[in-house]
Write a protein that holds these residues in place. Structure first.
Motif, mmCIF file in Angstrom:
data_model
loop_
_atom_site.group_PDB
_atom_site.id
_atom_site.type_symbol
_atom_site.label_atom_id
_atom_site.label_comp_id
_atom_site.label_asym_id
_atom_site.label_seq_id
_atom_site.Cartn_x
_atom_site.Cartn_y
_atom_site.Cartn_z
ATOM 1 N N ASP A 115 7.690 -6.246 -64.007
ATOM 2 C CA ASP A 115 6.557 -7.258 -64.038
ATOM 3 C C ASP A 115 5.388 -6.102 -63.944
ATOM 4 O OD1 ASP A 115 8.380 -9.696 -63.639
ATOM 5 O OD2 ASP A 115 8.766 -8.782 -61.754
ATOM 6 N N TRP A 116 5.488 -5.266 -63.381
ATOM 7 C CA TRP A 116 3.904 -4.716 -63.248
ATOM 8 C C TRP A 116 3.705 -3.689 -64.182
ATOM 9 C CZ3 TRP A 116 2.132 -6.847 -58.960
ATOM 10 C CH2 TRP A 116 2.885 -7.300 -58.141
ATOM 11 N N ARG A 117 2.523 -3.834 -64.874
ATOM 12 C CA ARG A 117 2.066 -3.023 -66.151
ATOM 13 C C ARG A 117 1.097 -1.976 -65.692
ATOM 14 N NH1 ARG A 117 6.154 -4.789 -68.196
ATOM 15 N NH2 ARG A 117 6.345 -6.951 -69.063
ATOM 16 N N ASN A 118 1.522 -0.627 -66.226
ATOM 17 C CA ASN A 118 0.617 0.446 -66.306
ATOM 18 C C ASN A 118 0.430 1.072 -64.917
ATOM 19 O OD1 ASN A 118 0.203 -0.013 -69.242
ATOM 20 N ND2 ASN A 118 -1.509 -1.643 -68.558
ATOM 21 N N TYR A 119 1.315 1.056 -64.223
ATOM 22 C CA TYR A 119 1.404 1.548 -62.773
ATOM 23 C C TYR A 119 2.080 3.032 -62.916
ATOM 24 C CZ TYR A 119 0.083 -2.507 -60.160
ATOM 25 O OH TYR A 119 -0.649 -3.762 -59.619
ATOM 26 N N ALA A 120 1.513 4.136 -61.996
ATOM 27 C CA ALA A 120 2.082 5.226 -61.723
ATOM 28 C C ALA A 120 3.149 5.136 -60.743
ATOM 29 C CB ALA A 120 0.861 6.277 -61.461
ATOM 30 N N TRP A 121 4.270 5.343 -61.184
ATOM 31 C CA TRP A 121 5.350 5.192 -60.114
ATOM 32 C C TRP A 121 5.997 6.299 -59.418
ATOM 33 C CZ3 TRP A 121 6.152 0.278 -58.388
ATOM 34 C CH2 TRP A 121 5.744 -0.938 -59.030
ATOM 35 N N GLN A 122 6.291 6.196 -58.116
ATOM 36 C CA GLN A 122 7.162 7.162 -57.397
ATOM 37 C C GLN A 122 8.009 6.333 -56.739
ATOM 38 O OE1 GLN A 122 5.329 9.995 -54.921
ATOM 39 N NE2 GLN A 122 3.703 10.223 -56.307
ATOM 40 N N SER A 123 9.488 6.807 -56.711
ATOM 41 C CA SER A 123 10.358 6.363 -55.946
ATOM 42 C C SER A 123 10.996 7.165 -54.707
ATOM 43 C CB SER A 123 11.702 5.910 -56.848
ATOM 44 O OG SER A 123 11.140 5.126 -57.994
ATOM 45 N N ILE A 124 11.302 6.363 -53.710
ATOM 46 C CA ILE A 124 11.854 6.805 -52.594
ATOM 47 C C ILE A 124 13.616 6.329 -52.412
ATOM 48 C CG2 ILE A 124 11.995 6.989 -50.077
ATOM 49 C CD1 ILE A 124 8.904 6.648 -50.207
ATOM 50 N N ASP A 125 14.390 7.130 -52.075
ATOM 51 C CA ASP A 125 15.812 6.921 -52.011
ATOM 52 C C ASP A 125 15.941 6.481 -50.614
ATOM 53 O OD1 ASP A 125 16.859 6.872 -54.689
ATOM 54 O OD2 ASP A 125 17.278 8.851 -54.413
ATOM 55 N N ILE A 126 16.214 5.269 -50.152
ATOM 56 C CA ILE A 126 16.295 4.872 -48.739
ATOM 57 C C ILE A 126 17.313 6.000 -48.050
ATOM 58 C CG2 ILE A 126 17.330 3.329 -46.946
ATOM 59 C CD1 ILE A 126 14.884 2.270 -48.698
ATOM 60 N N SER A 127 18.215 6.748 -48.723
ATOM 61 C CA SER A 127 18.941 7.901 -47.939
ATOM 62 C C SER A 127 18.158 8.995 -47.619
ATOM 63 C CB SER A 127 19.916 8.140 -48.975
ATOM 64 O OG SER A 127 19.430 8.628 -50.082
ATOM 65 N N SER A 128 16.797 9.098 -48.033
ATOM 66 C CA SER A 128 15.920 10.251 -47.831
ATOM 67 C C SER A 128 15.117 9.956 -46.667
ATOM 68 C CB SER A 128 15.232 10.748 -49.008
ATOM 69 O OG SER A 128 14.234 9.499 -49.410
ATOM 70 N N CYS A 129 15.380 8.637 -46.320
ATOM 71 C CA CYS A 129 14.321 8.088 -45.077
ATOM 72 C C CYS A 129 15.020 8.719 -43.732
ATOM 73 C CB CYS A 129 14.138 6.591 -44.829
ATOM 74 S SG CYS A 129 13.551 5.985 -46.226
ATOM 75 N N ASN A 130 14.146 9.320 -42.772
ATOM 76 C CA ASN A 130 14.810 9.888 -41.534
ATOM 77 C C ASN A 130 14.856 9.063 -40.589
ATOM 78 O OD1 ASN A 130 14.733 12.560 -42.913
ATOM 79 N ND2 ASN A 130 12.740 12.617 -42.505
ATOM 80 N N PRO A 131 16.124 8.989 -39.756
ATOM 81 C CA PRO A 131 16.164 8.089 -38.499
ATOM 82 C C PRO A 131 15.139 8.751 -37.412
ATOM 83 C CG PRO A 131 18.257 9.064 -38.853
ATOM 84 C CD PRO A 131 17.156 9.659 -40.052
ATOM 85 N N GLY A 132 14.708 7.359 -36.771
ATOM 86 C CA GLY A 132 13.745 7.835 -35.618
ATOM 87 C C GLY A 132 13.846 6.604 -34.687
ATOM 88 N N GLY A 133 14.821 6.568 -33.597
ATOM 89 C CA GLY A 133 15.121 5.381 -32.911
ATOM 90 C C GLY A 133 15.866 4.386 -33.520
#
Length: 186
Positions: free
Chosen positions: A45-63
């Motif tokens: 839906d979003w045109r001309n954006y510079a995108w990056q992606s984060i896999d949820i598996s790379s998010c660190n648990p904290g509490g």
């Protein structure tokens, strides 16, 4: 010799008649595959954006929450102008916290900056959408925190973060955002 030339010319004509439709069919199939994969991850839906992606598996648990790797990107590649986003999510409660900061270190340039974040599941379905269009003034920093909720957040697999200079002004992409939100609630 003229007979050989006409045989070769006839061969080329016949091969072209056979291979051209095959090449066209392959090109159409490839383009449909690419369009489907792009629209299957929330970014279509979003045109001309510079995108990056984060896999949820790379998010660190904290509490009780996961802290995702920070997003740090220029909105104008040739200037000292930055978008920073920090995301935490709690899949059990369905709560996502997003902190967004724009830093414009350029003393002469100001821009409207669009920042969009899309959280998707394994099927590429939007779970949460965030969009802001801010006027980033010269030599200024602005920051705001946002909270979102999705009962399906536990199924999230990827976060797409995109930014761009919104040259059309303060309401650019607001209609896209409203359309995405309408589909989320339906």
């Amino acid at each position: 010799m003229p007979l050989a030339g006409s045989v070769i010319a006839g061969y080329h004509t016949a091969m072209t008649a056979i291979l051209r439709p095959i090449a066209i069919a392959l090109a159409v199939c490839l383009s449909l595959t690419l369009v489907q994969s792009a629209s299957a991850d929330g970014r279509a839906d979003w045109r001309n954006y510079a995108w990056q992606s984060i896999d949820i598996s790379s998010c660190n648990p904290g509490g009780s929450a996961l802290a995702c790797p920070p997003f740090h990107e220029k909105w104008d590649w040739k200037r000292d102008q930055w978008v920073d986003i920090a995301i935490t999510l709690n899949p059990a409660s369905g709560k996502l916290g997003l902190s967004q900061r724009l830093t414009n270190n350029d003393e002469y340039d100001y821009d409207h900056v669009c920042v969009t974040v899309i959280v998707v599941d394994a099927a590429g379905q939007n779970l949460i959408a965030h969009h802001q269009n801010w006027l980033a003034r010269r030599n200024a920093t602005m920051q705001e925190d946002f909270t979102y909720h999705s009962e399906r957040l536990a199924s999230a697999t990827t976060i797409h973060l995109g930014s761009k200079q919104c040259r059309e002004g303060r309401s650019q992409d607001d209609d896209v955002y409203q359309s995405v939100l309408a589909r989320l609630s339906s």
